[in-house]
Design a protein around this motif. Structure first.
Motif, PDB file in Angstrom:
ATOM      1  N   ALA A 195       0.832  -1.205   0.000  1.00 25.95           N
ATOM      2  CA  ALA A 195       0.000   0.000   0.000  1.00 25.95           C
ATOM      3  C   ALA A 195       0.869   1.258   0.000  1.00 25.95           C
ATOM      4  O   ALA A 195       0.565   2.244  -0.691  1.00 25.95           O
ATOM      5  CB  ALA A 195      -0.932  -0.005   1.201  1.00 25.95           C
ATOM      6  N   THR A 196       1.972   1.223   0.781  1.00 18.81           N
ATOM      7  CA  THR A 196       2.877   2.373   0.784  1.00 18.81           C
ATOM      8  C   THR A 196       3.477   2.602  -0.599  1.00 18.81           C
ATOM      9  O   THR A 196       3.585   3.748  -1.068  1.00 18.81           O
ATOM     10  CB  THR A 196       3.998   2.168   1.813  1.00 18.81           C
ATOM     11  OG1 THR A 196       3.428   2.069   3.114  1.00 18.81           O
ATOM     12  CG2 THR A 196       4.977   3.329   1.787  1.00 18.81           C
ATOM     13  N   GLY A 197       3.838   1.526  -1.261  1.00 20.99           N
ATOM     14  CA  GLY A 197       4.355   1.656  -2.623  1.00 20.99           C
ATOM     15  C   GLY A 197       3.344   2.292  -3.555  1.00 20.99           C
ATOM     16  O   GLY A 197       3.691   3.166  -4.374  1.00 20.99           O
ATOM     17  N   ALA A 198       2.080   1.881  -3.427  1.00 22.21           N
ATOM     18  CA  ALA A 198       1.027   2.470  -4.252  1.00 22.21           C
ATOM     19  C   ALA A 198       0.822   3.940  -3.915  1.00 22.21           C
ATOM     20  O   ALA A 198       0.595   4.772  -4.818  1.00 22.21           O
ATOM     21  CB  ALA A 198      -0.274   1.694  -4.063  1.00 22.21           C
ATOM     22  N   HIS A 199       0.931   4.304  -2.637  1.00 26.58           N
ATOM     23  CA  HIS A 199       0.787   5.707  -2.238  1.00 26.58           C
ATOM     24  C   HIS A 199       1.910   6.554  -2.819  1.00 26.58           C
ATOM     25  O   HIS A 199       1.680   7.682  -3.277  1.00 26.58           O
ATOM     26  CB  HIS A 199       0.785   5.817  -0.717  1.00 26.58           C
ATOM     27  CG  HIS A 199      -0.399   5.167  -0.072  1.00 26.58           C
ATOM     28  ND1 HIS A 199      -0.433   4.856   1.272  1.00 26.58           N
ATOM     29  CD2 HIS A 199      -1.597   4.748  -0.585  1.00 26.58           C
ATOM     30  CE1 HIS A 199      -1.591   4.294   1.565  1.00 26.58           C
ATOM     31  NE2 HIS A 199      -2.314   4.206   0.458  1.00 26.58           N
ATOM     32  N   LEU A 200       3.125   6.025  -2.797  1.00 29.20           N
ATOM     33  CA  LEU A 200       4.244   6.768  -3.366  1.00 29.20           C
ATOM     34  C   LEU A 200       4.068   6.977  -4.868  1.00 29.20           C
ATOM     35  O   LEU A 200       4.372   8.057  -5.398  1.00 29.20           O
ATOM     36  CB  LEU A 200       5.556   6.038  -3.074  1.00 29.20           C
ATOM     37  CG  LEU A 200       5.967   5.932  -1.599  1.00 29.20           C
ATOM     38  CD1 LEU A 200       7.241   5.111  -1.451  1.00 29.20           C
ATOM     39  CD2 LEU A 200       6.143   7.302  -0.983  1.00 29.20           C
ATOM     40  N   ALA A 202       1.222   7.158  -6.396  1.00 28.74           N
ATOM     41  CA  ALA A 202       0.169   8.158  -6.572  1.00 28.74           C
ATOM     42  C   ALA A 202       0.688   9.565  -6.308  1.00 28.74           C
ATOM     43  O   ALA A 202       0.424  10.505  -7.075  1.00 28.74           O
ATOM     44  CB  ALA A 202      -1.001   7.842  -5.648  1.00 28.74           C
ATOM     45  N   LEU A 203       1.455   9.725  -5.234  1.00 26.93           N
ATOM     46  CA  LEU A 203       1.972  11.051  -4.893  1.00 26.93           C
ATOM     47  C   LEU A 203       2.950  11.559  -5.946  1.00 26.93           C
ATOM     48  O   LEU A 203       3.027  12.777  -6.200  1.00 26.93           O
ATOM     49  CB  LEU A 203       2.635  11.017  -3.521  1.00 26.93           C
ATOM     50  CG  LEU A 203       1.677  10.781  -2.342  1.00 26.93           C
ATOM     51  CD1 LEU A 203       2.466  10.506  -1.072  1.00 26.93           C
ATOM     52  CD2 LEU A 203       0.744  11.974  -2.150  1.00 26.93           C
ATOM     53  N   ALA A 204       3.698  10.646  -6.541  1.00 27.20           N
ATOM     54  CA  ALA A 204       4.615  11.063  -7.597  1.00 27.20           C
ATOM     55  C   ALA A 204       3.861  11.684  -8.775  1.00 27.20           C
ATOM     56  O   ALA A 204       4.412  12.503  -9.511  1.00 27.20           O
ATOM     57  CB  ALA A 204       5.449   9.878  -8.076  1.00 27.20           C
ATOM     58  N   GLY A 205       2.597  11.273  -8.917  1.00 28.83           N
ATOM     59  CA  GLY A 205       1.751  11.848  -9.963  1.00 28.83           C
ATOM     60  C   GLY A 205       0.814  12.915  -9.451  1.00 28.83           C
ATOM     61  O   GLY A 205      -0.174  13.256 -10.126  1.00 28.83           O
ATOM     62  N   ALA A 206       1.100  13.426  -8.229  1.00 26.83           N
ATOM     63  CA  ALA A 206       0.275  14.466  -7.606  1.00 26.83           C
ATOM     64  C   ALA A 206      -1.166  14.022  -7.423  1.00 26.83           C
ATOM     65  O   ALA A 206      -2.091  14.829  -7.465  1.00 26.83           O
ATOM     66  CB  ALA A 206       0.336  15.771  -8.414  1.00 26.83           C
ATOM     67  N   ASP A 207      -1.327  12.709  -7.162  1.00 24.44           N
ATOM     68  CA  ASP A 207      -2.661  12.140  -6.940  1.00 24.44           C
ATOM     69  C   ASP A 207      -2.851  11.948  -5.436  1.00 24.44           C
ATOM     70  O   ASP A 207      -2.152  11.166  -4.802  1.00 24.44           O
ATOM     71  CB  ASP A 207      -2.776  10.803  -7.677  1.00 24.44           C
ATOM     72  CG  ASP A 207      -4.112  10.112  -7.468  1.00 24.44           C
ATOM     73  OD1 ASP A 207      -4.960  10.634  -6.706  1.00 24.44           O
ATOM     74  OD2 ASP A 207      -4.305   9.021  -8.048  1.00 24.44           O
ATOM     75  N   ALA A 208      -3.809  12.658  -4.838  1.00 23.89           N
ATOM     76  CA  ALA A 208      -4.040  12.606  -3.395  1.00 23.89           C
ATOM     77  C   ALA A 208      -5.269  11.796  -3.019  1.00 23.89           C
ATOM     78  O   ALA A 208      -5.772  11.925  -1.902  1.00 23.89           O
ATOM     79  CB  ALA A 208      -4.163  14.018  -2.844  1.00 23.89           C
ATOM     80  N   ALA A 209      -5.726  10.933  -3.910  1.00 27.65           N
ATOM     81  CA  ALA A 209      -6.985  10.229  -3.668  1.00 27.65           C
ATOM     82  C   ALA A 209      -6.968   9.431  -2.371  1.00 27.65           C
ATOM     83  O   ALA A 209      -7.966   9.394  -1.645  1.00 27.65           O
ATOM     84  CB  ALA A 209      -7.306   9.316  -4.846  1.00 27.65           C
TER      85      ALA A 209
END
Length: 239
Positions: A195-200, A202-209
C-alpha cells in the motif's frame, strides 16, 4: 480499515517475579523463528540474557532502554527490581500468536513432537483457576529454564555453533505452520508495504486520492493473558 502501523503487534508485559533454580526471577526462555522482537522498558530494572550467533550475552534493562533481536535469538527476561515492565513491539502481527516461538526445553522434549506440544501448550484450558494457570505457567517456565541453562553452558564452552542443533529442531517443529503464517504475512505486513508503494506512486503523480480516506482507529480494551515472559496486556491489531 488498516491494521496497526507496519503490521506489528504491541503488548505490555509485566515480567514474572517468580524465582528460578539459578536464583533469578523471570519468565520462560524462548526464541522466535520468523519475527523480530523489540523492547521499550517503561519501568523497573532487570536484564535480558540472550543466546545467538554472538554467543551468550547479558544486557541491563532500565526505563528508556530500547533494544530488539532477530529470529533465532534465545531471550530470557530477568526481573531484578520486582516491577520490571516493558512494551513489546512484535514484527508480523498474528504470526507469533500462531506458534512462531519455540521454548528452550531440554533436548529430549524438543526431539519428541508430542512431548513438546504438551509442554508448550498455553495454560488457558477452560475451568482452571487463577492459581492453577499460574502453576501451569511456572511449570512450563521451569522446564524451559532447565533446557536453557544446559544450552547456555554448551554455548559458553563450544561457542555459537552449539546453537545449530536447536535451530534445526525448531525449524522442524514449525515447518507445518508456515502456510498459515504466509497468509498472515500477506494480509498484514506485506499488504501494508504494498500500500505504501502504491501511495508513493500516486503522490509522484500528484494524486491525493488515498488521503481522502484519512481516519483514526482504536484498539479498544486490552486482553489479559499469561505470557511466556510475564503477564500480558494485548490487543488484536490486525485489519
Amino acid at each position: 480499515m488498516s491494521g496497526f502501523p507496519g503490521g506489528t503487534a504491541v503488548s505490555i508485559v509485566t515480567v514474572y517475579d517468580w524465582p528460578t533454580v539459578d536464583g533469578q526471577a523471570g519468565g520462560s526462555p524462548h526464541f522466535h523463528t520468523a519475527s523480530t522482537e523489540g523492547y521499550v522498558v517503561t519501568g523497573g530494572t532487570g536484564a535480558v540474557e540472550t543466546l545467538s550467533s554472538n554467543g551468550y550475552e547479558r544486557r541491563d534493562l532500565a526505563r528508556g532502554t530500547v533494544l530488539w533481536f532477530t529470529p533465532g535469538t534465545v531471550h530470557r527476561l530477568v526481573n531484578l527490581s520486582g516491577d520490571l515492565q516493558l512494551v513489546v513491539v512484535m514484527q508480523n502481527a498474528g504470526i507469533p500468536e500462531a506458534g512462531d516461538a519455540v521454548f528452550t526445553f531440554p533436548d529430549e522434549v524438543l526431539n519428541d513432537p508430542e512431548a513438546y506440544n504438551a509442554a508448550a501448550t498455553a495454560p488457558g484450558a477452560p475451568g482452571l483457576t487463577h492459581e492453577q494457570r499460574g502453576e501451569a505457567t511456572r511449570a512450563r517456565r521451569d522446564l524451559a529454564i532447565e533446557g536453557y541453562l544446559a544450552l547456555r553452558e554448551r554455548v559458553e564452552k563450544e561457542g555459537p555453533d552449539a546453537m545449530k542443533p536447536v535451530w534445526d529442531q525448531a525449524a522442524r517443529i514449525v515447518a507445518d505452520r508456515t502456510a498459515t503464517w504466509r497468509r498472515l504475512w500477506a494480509d498484514g505486513p506485506k499488504a501494508q508495504a504494498d500500500a505504501t508503494g502504491a501511495h508513493l506512486d500516486a503522490l509522484a503523480g500528484a494524486d491525493a486520492a488515498h488521503l481522502c480516506d484519512a481516519h483514526v482507529a482504536s484498539a479498544g480494551d486490552a486482553e489479559g493473558k499469561w505470557g511466556m515472559c510475564g503477564r500480558l496486556e494485548t490487543w488484536d491489531l490486525r485489519p
